[in-house]
Design an enzyme around this catalytic site. Structure first.
Site, PDB file in Angstrom:
ATOM      1  N   ASP A  54      -2.382  19.284 -14.989  1.00 12.17           N
ATOM      2  CA  ASP A  54      -2.746  17.997 -15.588  1.00 12.17           C
ATOM      3  C   ASP A  54      -2.086  17.963 -16.966  1.00 12.17           C
ATOM      4  O   ASP A  54      -2.453  18.715 -17.858  1.00 12.17           O
ATOM      5  CB  ASP A  54      -4.274  17.915 -15.685  1.00 12.17           C
ATOM      6  CG  ASP A  54      -4.771  16.573 -16.199  1.00 12.17           C
ATOM      7  OD1 ASP A  54      -4.053  15.943 -17.007  1.00 12.17           O
ATOM      8  OD2 ASP A  54      -5.885  16.167 -15.814  1.00 12.17           O
ATOM      9  N   TYR A  62     -10.660  19.082 -16.625  1.00  9.98           N
ATOM     10  CA  TYR A  62     -11.282  17.769 -16.731  1.00  9.98           C
ATOM     11  C   TYR A  62     -12.567  17.740 -15.890  1.00  9.98           C
ATOM     12  O   TYR A  62     -12.545  18.107 -14.710  1.00  9.98           O
ATOM     13  CB  TYR A  62     -10.279  16.712 -16.245  1.00  9.98           C
ATOM     14  CG  TYR A  62     -10.798  15.319 -16.289  1.00  9.98           C
ATOM     15  CD1 TYR A  62     -11.114  14.717 -17.502  1.00  9.98           C
ATOM     16  CD2 TYR A  62     -10.971  14.586 -15.123  1.00  9.98           C
ATOM     17  CE1 TYR A  62     -11.602  13.423 -17.551  1.00  9.98           C
ATOM     18  CE2 TYR A  62     -11.448  13.290 -15.161  1.00  9.98           C
ATOM     19  CZ  TYR A  62     -11.760  12.713 -16.381  1.00  9.98           C
ATOM     20  OH  TYR A  62     -12.239  11.437 -16.416  1.00  9.98           O
ATOM     21  N   LYS A  73      -4.274   7.084 -19.971  1.00 10.81           N
ATOM     22  CA  LYS A  73      -4.350   7.600 -21.335  1.00 10.81           C
ATOM     23  C   LYS A  73      -3.078   7.216 -22.094  1.00 10.81           C
ATOM     24  O   LYS A  73      -2.819   6.051 -22.259  1.00 10.81           O
ATOM     25  CB  LYS A  73      -4.608   9.110 -21.294  1.00 10.81           C
ATOM     26  CG  LYS A  73      -5.769   9.499 -20.345  1.00 10.81           C
ATOM     27  CD  LYS A  73      -7.110   8.976 -20.798  1.00 10.81           C
ATOM     28  CE  LYS A  73      -8.202   9.027 -19.744  1.00 10.81           C
ATOM     29  NZ  LYS A  73      -8.458  10.320 -19.114  1.00 10.81           N
ATOM     30  N   ARG A  95       0.845  -1.201   0.000  1.00 10.35           N
ATOM     31  CA  ARG A  95       0.000   0.000   0.000  1.00 10.35           C
ATOM     32  C   ARG A  95       0.876   1.246   0.000  1.00 10.35           C
ATOM     33  O   ARG A  95       0.491   2.276  -0.525  1.00 10.35           O
ATOM     34  CB  ARG A  95      -0.967   0.033   1.194  1.00 10.35           C
ATOM     35  CG  ARG A  95      -1.699   1.382   1.335  1.00 10.35           C
ATOM     36  CD  ARG A  95      -3.094   1.257   1.934  1.00 10.35           C
ATOM     37  NE  ARG A  95      -3.098   0.516   3.168  1.00 10.35           N
ATOM     38  CZ  ARG A  95      -2.758   1.042   4.358  1.00 10.35           C
ATOM     39  NH1 ARG A  95      -2.399   2.290   4.473  1.00 10.35           N
ATOM     40  NH2 ARG A  95      -2.789   0.284   5.436  1.00 10.35           N
TER      41      ARG A  95
HETATM   42  C1  LIG Z   1      -9.169  10.714 -17.904  1.00  8.87           C
HETATM   43  C2  LIG Z   1      -8.633  11.980 -17.386  1.00  8.87           C
HETATM   44  C3  LIG Z   1      -8.375  12.162 -16.028  1.00  8.87           C
HETATM   45  C4  LIG Z   1      -8.769  11.139 -14.991  1.00  8.87           C
HETATM   46  O1  LIG Z   1      -7.992  10.003 -15.080  1.00  8.87           O
HETATM   47  P1  LIG Z   1      -8.514   8.548 -14.596  1.00  8.87           P
HETATM   48  O2  LIG Z   1      -7.287   7.721 -14.775  1.00  8.87           O
HETATM   49  O3  LIG Z   1      -9.650   8.186 -15.468  1.00  8.87           O
HETATM   50  O4  LIG Z   1      -8.919   8.701 -13.177  1.00  8.87           O
HETATM   51  C5  LIG Z   1      -7.770  13.330 -15.619  1.00  8.87           C
HETATM   52  N1  LIG Z   1      -7.472  14.298 -16.496  1.00  8.87           N
HETATM   53  C6  LIG Z   1      -7.739  14.185 -17.809  1.00  8.87           C
HETATM   54  C7  LIG Z   1      -7.387  15.302 -18.722  1.00  8.87           C
HETATM   55  C8  LIG Z   1      -8.339  13.023 -18.293  1.00  8.87           C
HETATM   56  O5  LIG Z   1      -8.637  12.925 -19.575  1.00  8.87           O
END
Ligand SMILES: *Cc1c(COP(=O)(O)O)cnc(C)c1O
Length: 390
Positions: free
Chosen positions: A183, A112, A208, A59
């Site tokens: 992000d 997001y 992604k 963890r």
């Molecule tokens: C998909 C996404 C997230 C969230 O990520 P998860 O792995 O689905 O929790 C955050 N920021 C952007 C720009 C995204 O496209």
């Protein structure tokens, strides 16, 4: 701060793996274990006292997770990183590490949608308020920043793909004593290294492009040691949204081909975006690479883009007529995907939101995959034909 890597060091980090694995294995074994035992009481006590640094329990950390975190930290030109079970885990964990009741967050609009919902639901309950600003309007950002604890950035933004002046925004945050987070899922460290632009913390949805094969949900945050230590010690163990060993192993596999995939995505994304821009039924294309030069800070472009049709195109019929582009959320994998804004706008109308994302219902988002841009364009052209007229 870690030096920016030379091209050889970078390539070695991504593809090669000197000393990474036992038995000179080309691929690391998966440490699918919840715990690590101690040889003696003395070793256990020394570890718990913090005199020895070693694996204890998965963890907190695990060899596969650690290897992934080290690679991400170096690719983002910074000291350290923490893996999470999802991108949202990384976002909520990073934000919560720095806020207290009564604090204010400044966030760029078109972030997001689930980050927005985090601010507007969970964090509101803890008396943290968020102000949304146009990230292109530096005066508006500067006016909103006094008293803010955090500046939350995303660039390019979700849906509208606005590439912001990240260096200028990071400078404003620093001048106001706010921690800046970005992000960076869209650009990946291949096409944007925000730490080198002055941002404090870089977050990825590794689900992604970093994973790249649509087979893992994961997240990571990278930054200087004291900031990552704060997330690692005050948040990660208690939030418990920890990256799993097998998921970290998949992410390391994804990293091996990340630069090659990003260049292929860039070329295919631009090819589709340019053809859309020239199509008579398309009124607007949202892609930061269509100008004469790239926006400052971006080293390249990925293949997530949006566009708008004129009113003669029936969007549901267009989506149903596509064969290679599948209807689905997410992006960053090998496969092409389509999602019309009218679907997400219906979600926004639900109980969890009062959001105006500024995204018109005529907008369609595409993720351009690796099937080949000629075949993908043929698919789009055919679907537009099927969606016009009676
Ligand atoms: C998909 C996404 C997230 C969230 O990520 P998860 O792995 O689905 O929790 C955050 N920021 C952007 C720009 C995204 O496209």
């Amino acid at each position: 701060m870690t030096e920016i890597l030379s091209p050889i060091e970078r390539a070695g980090l991504i593809v090669a793996h000197d000393g990474e694995h036992p038995f000179d294995a080309v691929v690391p074994p998966i440490f699918q274990t919840s715990l690590f035992t101690f040889a003696s009481m003395a070793e256990m006590v020394a570890t718990y006292r913090g005199e020895r640094n070693r694996f204890v329990y998965s963890r907190t950390t695990n060899p596969n997770v650690r290897l992934f975190e080290d690679k991400i930290a170096k690719l983002e030109a910074t000291d350290d990183a923490v893996g999470f079970a999802s991108g949202m885990g990384a976002i909520s964990g990073s934000v919560m590490a720095f806020i207290e009741p009564g604090d204010k967050i400044v966030c760029v609009r078109h972030c997001y949608p689930d980050a927005y919902r985090l601010f507007e639901t969970l964090l509101r309950r803890f008396h943290v308020s968020t102000t949304y600003v146009d990230g292109n309007d530096l005066d508006a950002v500067a006016a909103a920043l006094p008293g803010a604890r955090l500046l939350y950035l995303e660039s390019p933004t979700s849906w509208t793909m606005e590439a912001l002046d990240v260096a200028a925004l990071a400078g404003l945050a620093r001048a106001h004593g706010a921690v800046s987070l970005i992000d960076n899922s869209w650009a990946t460290p291949v096409f944007q290294q925000p730490i080198t632009l002055g941002v404090d913390l870089v977050i990825h949805s590794a689900s992604k492009y970093i994973g790249g094969h649509s087979d893992v949900v994961a997240g990571v945050v990278a930054g200087r040691q004291e900031l990552i230590d704060r997330i690692r010690t005050t948040i990660s163990p208690y939030l418990g949204a920890k990256l799993a060993p097998f998921d970290a192993w998949l992410l390391i596999r994804g990293l091996r081909t990340l630069p090659a995939r990003m260049h292929a995505h860039e070329a295919a994304g631009l090819a589709v975006a340019r053809r859309l821009a020239g199509h008579p039924k398309v009124t607007k294309v949202y892609h930061p690479g269509l100008g004469n030069s790239l926006p400052s800070g971006l080293l390249g472009t990925s293949s997530l883009l949006s566009f708008e049709f004129d009113s003669s195109v029936d969007i549901p019929r267009f989506c149903d007529a596509l064969k290679l582009f599948k209807l689905g959320v997410s992006w960053g994998g090998h496969e092409s995907l389509v999602v019309p804004a009218l679907v997400t706008l219906q979600q926004n109308a639900g109980p969890n939101s009062a959001i105006d994302f500024g995204v018109p219902p005529t907008m369609v988002r595409l993720h351009v995959g690796l099937e080949g841009s000629d075949a993908l364009w043929t698919d789009i052209e055919h679907a537009i034909g099927a969606a016009v007229g009676g």
